[in-house]
Design a protein around this motif. Structure first.
Motif, PDB file in Angstrom:
ATOM      1  N   PRO A  79       0.832  -1.226   0.000  1.00 47.35           N
ATOM      2  CA  PRO A  79       0.000   0.000   0.000  1.00 47.35           C
ATOM      3  C   PRO A  79       0.859   1.266   0.000  1.00 47.35           C
ATOM      4  CG  PRO A  79      -0.785  -1.557   1.645  1.00 47.35           C
ATOM      5  CD  PRO A  79       0.518  -2.089   1.146  1.00 47.35           C
ATOM      6  N   SER A  80       2.019   1.197   0.632  1.00 45.72           N
ATOM      7  CA  SER A  80       2.932   2.345   0.633  1.00 45.72           C
ATOM      8  C   SER A  80       4.353   1.796   0.766  1.00 45.72           C
ATOM      9  CB  SER A  80       2.598   3.288   1.799  1.00 45.72           C
ATOM     10  OG  SER A  80       2.682   2.592   3.013  1.00 45.72           O
ATOM     11  N   PRO A  81       5.343   2.595   0.433  1.00 46.22           N
ATOM     12  CA  PRO A  81       6.722   2.072   0.468  1.00 46.22           C
ATOM     13  C   PRO A  81       7.077   1.521   1.852  1.00 46.22           C
ATOM     14  CG  PRO A  81       6.647   4.195  -0.626  1.00 46.22           C
ATOM     15  CD  PRO A  81       5.289   3.992  -0.032  1.00 46.22           C
ATOM     16  N   ILE A  82       7.744   0.393   1.868  1.00 48.39           N
ATOM     17  CA  ILE A  82       8.176  -0.189   3.145  1.00 48.39           C
ATOM     18  C   ILE A  82       9.493   0.464   3.537  1.00 48.39           C
ATOM     19  CG2 ILE A  82       6.975  -2.395   2.954  1.00 48.39           C
ATOM     20  CD1 ILE A  82       9.591  -3.563   1.872  1.00 48.39           C
ATOM     21  N   GLY A  83       9.821   0.331   4.812  1.00 43.74           N
ATOM     22  CA  GLY A  83      11.048   0.979   5.311  1.00 43.74           C
ATOM     23  C   GLY A  83      12.298   0.360   4.715  1.00 43.74           C
ATOM     24  N   ARG A  84      13.411   0.990   5.000  1.00 41.78           N
ATOM     25  CA  ARG A  84      14.691   0.461   4.517  1.00 41.78           C
ATOM     26  C   ARG A  84      14.950  -0.902   5.168  1.00 41.78           C
ATOM     27  NH1 ARG A  84      18.373   3.838   2.275  1.00 41.78           N
ATOM     28  NH2 ARG A  84      20.122   2.754   3.233  1.00 41.78           N
ATOM     29  N   PRO A  85      15.558  -1.820   4.430  1.00 38.96           N
ATOM     30  CA  PRO A  85      15.835  -3.126   5.029  1.00 38.96           C
ATOM     31  C   PRO A  85      16.935  -3.008   6.082  1.00 38.96           C
ATOM     32  CG  PRO A  85      16.878  -2.956   2.891  1.00 38.96           C
ATOM     33  CD  PRO A  85      16.046  -1.712   3.057  1.00 38.96           C
TER      34      PRO A  85
END
Lengths: 76, 479
Positions: free
Chosen positions: B165-171
């Motif tokens: 749904p929206s960008p996920i955080g940095r790995p």
């Protein structure tokens, strides 16, 4: 007549078919290609090897195959 | 319905949907997806089987409560279709934007109004609503127990994409031991591999190589399936197998009873594979399954895998593998090596290592379309050894096919690289993953172009096809 329907039917061919081992031609001639003597379900039998090369599992049923084998036997 | 809930689509269907939703007119469009369902302890997967575009102004019209809506007739028609096909009904529309998308207030209100009737029509569904942006998707999936949010959608093609749904955080930064990996595919690639569940059917020559490579690549969960024990003749090619595993002190003896004893107590191949995998990646999850993929309970363990390798010789297991790929939309690879002898000599054109990637799209490597699952061989393999001898399919039990680890390695290495490239985004969407035959005697690499049979019972789009039907169809396995 005997045959095996495996658990992967209808994707697996129904092949070969078996008839009683004492069956012979009326004219006394040899049975020819496609027949071989064997045992099946612990009784003497003739194995009829009629493989379907273009099997379509949506239409080629075991009953249809049986009919084709019978037709082939009777026409031989 | 177990969380997380996800949607899986093959790339062809996803493009068909996107072409309809995003014709570059900046407007909103609608459609319905009919989807199969898979429920496992890992969550619930919805599998897109068909897309029905709604015609603008005819099926998708101005709404008194929101901007646009599907007409009652269009909804009823497709909900009834889903009920009759035992599929889930998913209504789809699009919003503007790229990386972020969500439902509007009127959207959510319409879900609350519509879900009871839709659950009635579809025999308890589940039913749902999805909203797409060009690079994002959000969803709400309803059962009688209420709604659940769609966690992500996965698009399966040469480059596997995951939409949120929206960008996920940095790995998270990867473990320093993977430094050389992350220089190729980044921390995000390493995290993707760590989150993967991969099935390996057959832990012989090819399978045992894949097993070690996947563990060292950093795959987080492997399901190894093999019913066989290590045999003396496996030692030169089963990775990690030792003389002790084959009980060679006994099996090398001439006395048949000592050989039998040794074979009976030899180690299972999956136990050796687990030992090797954990040496390469301590603490990883490894399911060592001493079973046969022809049994429904064993094959079912792979229903939620992200990728499946087939490394066995049997045609029966090819059928189950091909069914798993298409019924559950799981990409896979069949690997093997074939040595043909003619007049006592190795035939250069009959000797090859094969890598056959099978994507869950119509005609994208399907083994059935390539005529690699002969119906006669399926029948022959269903016989007992005694029946097979009686029917003269086997002349001599002691005759085995040649098998050499270096030949196995050729097919397996390409398949392992294909998995890595597909999931870490190193392949472009245009990459064609043709079957590949490596004719080792001629040093000739030969691609086999895709073949597609429109009536294919596995990958086809006709009514009888198992494609994307998930748990609501039977696998070609023993019950």
């Amino acid at each position: 007549m005997g045959f095996l329907i495996s658990f992967q039917y209808p994707r697996a061919d129904v092949y070969p078919h078996f008839i009683d081992g004492s069956v012979s031609r009326k004219d006394g001639a040899a049975l020819g290609q496609g027949f071989s003597a064997t045992t099946w379900q612990d009784r003497k039998a003739l194995q009829i090897s009629r493989r379907s090369n273009r099997l379509d599992p949506t239409i080629d049923t075991a009953a249809l195959k049986l009919q084709k084998v019978l037709d082939w036997l009777r026409s031989g | 319905m177990r969380a997380p809930v996800s949607l899986t689509m093959d790339e062809e269907l996803y493009h068909c949907l996107c072409d309809h939703l995003f014709p570059e007119d900046g407007d909103e469009h609608g459609a319905v997806i009919a989807a199969g369902i898979v429920e496992t302890p890992r969550g619930t997967r919805l599998l897109a089987r068909e897309v029905f575009p709604a015609r603008d102004g005819v099926d998708y019209v101005p709404s008194p409560r929101a901007y646009r809506m599907l007409t009652a007739q269009f909804v009823a028609e497709h909900a009834e279709y889903c009920a009759s096909e035992r599929l889930c009904y998913l209504a789809v529309h699009n919003h503007g934007g790229g990386d972020t998308v969500g439902f509007s207030g009127p959207d959510v209100a319409s879900h609350h109004r519509a879900y009871p009737a839709l659950l009635d029509i579809t025999n308890d569904g589940p039913v749902g609503w999805l909203v797409f942006a060009t690079n994002a998707v959000a969803g709400e999936i309803w059962t009688r127990n209420g709604p659940q949010a769609l966690q992500f959608a996965r698009v399966i093609g040469p480059r596997v994409r995951t939409l949120y749904p929206s960008p996920i955080g940095r790995p998270r930064a990867a473990d320093p031991q993977y430094d050389r990996h992350t220089r190729l595919f980044g921390d995000v690639g390493q995290e993707i591999l760590a989150g993967m569940k991969v099935g390996i059917i057959g832990l012989g020559g090819g399978g045992s190589l894949l097993n070690e490579w996947l563990a060292r690549l950093g795959v987080g969960h492997i399901v190894g399936i093999d019913f066989d024990r290590v045999d003396l003749t496996n030692l030169p090619r089963v990775v990690g197998a030792t003389p002790w595993d084959a009980r060679s002190l006994l099996t090398r003896r001439s006395a048949p009873w000592l050989q039998r004893l040794g074979k009976r107590f030899a180690a299972y191949k999956v136990d050796v594979a687990r030992r090797v995998a954990r040496a390469g990646r301590p603490g990883m999850r490894y399911d060592a399954i001493k079973g046969d993929v022809l049994d429904a309970s064993t094959a079912g363990l792979l229903r939620d895998a992200d990728f499946v390798f087939l490394a066995t010789d049997s045609i029966q297991s090819r059928l189950v593998f091909n069914a798993l790929v298409h019924q559950y939309l799981i990409p896979g690879a069949q690997v093997g090596a074939k040595v043909r002898r003619e007049a006592g000599m190795v035939s250069p054109h009959g000797t090859f290592a094969a890598t056959r990637i099978v994507l869950p799209s119509p005609g994208k490597g399907c083994l059935e379309c390539h005529e690699l699952i002969p119906p006669g061989r399926l029948q022959e393999e269903a016989l007992t050894d005694r029946e097979r001898r009686a029917q003269r399919y086997v002349d001599d039990d002691a005759v085995h096919e040649p098998s050499v680890i270096t030949l196995n390695a050729l097919g397996a290495a390409q398949a392992a690289n294909d998995l890595m490239m597909m999931f870490t985004g190193l392949y472009t969407p245009e990459t064609t993953l043709y079957h590949q035959l490596n004719f080792v005697c001629c040093r000739e690499l030969s691609p086999v172009e895709y073949r597609r049979q429109s009536r294919c019972p596995d990958c086809g789009t006709a009514h009888h096809s198992r494609r994307a039907r998930g748990d609501r169809a039977r696998l070609p396995c023993r019950a």
